[in-house]
Design an enzyme around this catalytic site. Sequence first.
Site: not given
Ligand code: AHR
Length: 661
Positions: A248, A382
């Site tokens: 994120c 994501e």
């Molecule tokens: O791994 C933690 C978080 O999980 C990451 O930042 C994101 O890609 C997913 O939602």
Amino acid sequence: MSPRLPLVLSSACALASVIAAPLVAATTPTLTVDTTAAGAPISPQMFGVFFEDINFGGDGGISAELVKNGSFEFADPITGWRKVERPGAAGGFGFATEDAPFARNPRYARLVVQAVGEGFGLRNDGYRGMGVTQGARYEFSAMARLVAGEAQSLRVELLGPKDVVLASADVAVSDRSWTRVSVDLLAGATEPKATLRIQVSAPGTLDLEAISLMPYDTWKGRRNGLRADLVQLLADLKPGFIRFPGGCIVEGRTLENRYQWKNTVGPVEDRPVIYNRWNVEFADRGKGAYDYYQSFRLGFFEYFQVCADLGAEPVPILNCGMACQFNSGELVPLDELDPYVQDALDLIEFANGPVTSGWGRVRAEMGHPEPFGMKMLGIGNEQWGPQYFERYAVFAKAIRAKHPGIRLITSTGPFPEDPKFHYAWGEIPKVPVDIVDEHSYAPPEWFLDNSQRYDRQDRKGPRIFVGEYAAHVPTRRNNWTSALAEAAFITGLERNADVVVMSAYAPLLAHMDAWQWNPNLIWFDNLRSAGTANYTVQRLFSHHRGDTTVPVRLEGAPAAANGQPRLYASAARDAGARELIVKLVNATAEAQPVALALNGVTAPVRGGRAIVLAAALDAENTLEAPAGVAPVEEALGEFAPGGTRTLPPNSVTVLRLPIAP
Ligand code: AHR
């Protein structure tokens, strides 16, 4: 090892007992391993790591810098700092930006001292303290400028509990213009929560900026270095790739807060500090971290450099013109995407371009004239929905046109089987994609039930990258229950290595005193670090990966109430070692005999070995006892084809049998 946690994404189904259920097969299960069949190549990138600056994994973690907010750029510039005003002292300090030495981090501290008394200055608390080791050297450095008064001799000290002085040195400040000053400190004792005190010697006005305390003992002794113990833990995994920088973090809570790689290269003092999106993400669950910022000391140069050190392929992930869809979901209009696409093209040039190219020159000036040889690039982390795919298509077209050799990675969203995921798979055939990234944070039984997930994968479609996954037990601890379920799942990745080419547990690093999310692969404090039970599984599979798959058929395995088996297997050839590798996971509470039929092997096999991981379901590795879950190796003597091997309850077994391919 990890404390009790808030729930983050996965459901809280309390089904760990599924693993513990005493399931015994009516007859001895048989594993048939067809050593005569030609298998598929197993990707050298099958097991890698995913780094994100979450849980103080970057600043306060793998970055060895000990001073927090040394640039005074946090929203509240005093964060991390305290005024030192001992008896008889008088003065104050504030912040200014005029005539700053670093344009992109312009704020500095101005100390105005009327009386020194027993001591006046500043004190930094580090990241929940500073870990220092007896006999180790640390370089204090700062930009300093004398504004008024006599030349200063700054007294720089490391303090332990009750302000006992652990190290002390003096450094002169006599210039009226900005000058870098530095001095070494030698720690007289080991202390996990030391603080740094800086005191002036005379009344006057003094400006300080970019204050740093760096250990000399970093990974490969580099000056803007990484914590050696943490990089060593990564190296010990033999990772095939490093996915970076998120997560994120890539997306940002808003577009302004997104990760911008160009701000992470060049002089470390001039990399613009921004707040870390995990600063506020779980504040409502008591996991806010008001002092969590990104200084980018581990920037894109250092990232490519550590990939090269570890022999791991870089897998950068870039923002695709969307902020985190769990937060603002801000979108860059399609006709304004150009600067974002240009960032991607420029990153490829930074990594791979000749020194005569603009960004290749920047890389060379930072100390690496040779290209880094980047081959993969993820567009978006994501992301999901039509907005993602229309943006992805713009990036893919531009990158394919200029760099057709770069393999592009697309997202399927945050979950492994929801409408977002299925929508993504509907769009994937319409855009240029090489590798599809799937994320799975789920309870252990999901992993146990999904070992056959990729058996059904379209063999003609793109390759699969299981880019983030972790089994979440209800307590969200890194225990053997979760690690065992992941091991069962991984056998399915291995059996399907013709389509699954990469995988990574997530997240990677977590500070015991400053985490936001768990479980995590590696926990650390200011001095210690340890791989979890889950880490032990990752290391086992990575070290015994093999080069080509060997087909297996498991018959008569005990099953759970839902009909899914609770014994798992995969096999591979290791051409270099001339060995057959067989992996078996017993996710039942009973010892399970398994008959091993080795097609094509007629004579007994001598000189093999077994490596076994077995533990109580609640077993954990901790900083105090890092080897709670550890492999045990056993010489096999003679192993007769068709013979039986008994798998301990809740165990992972790797058999290495010297059978020439
Ligand atoms: O791994 C933690 C978080 O999980 C990451 O930042 C994101 O890609 C997913 O939602």
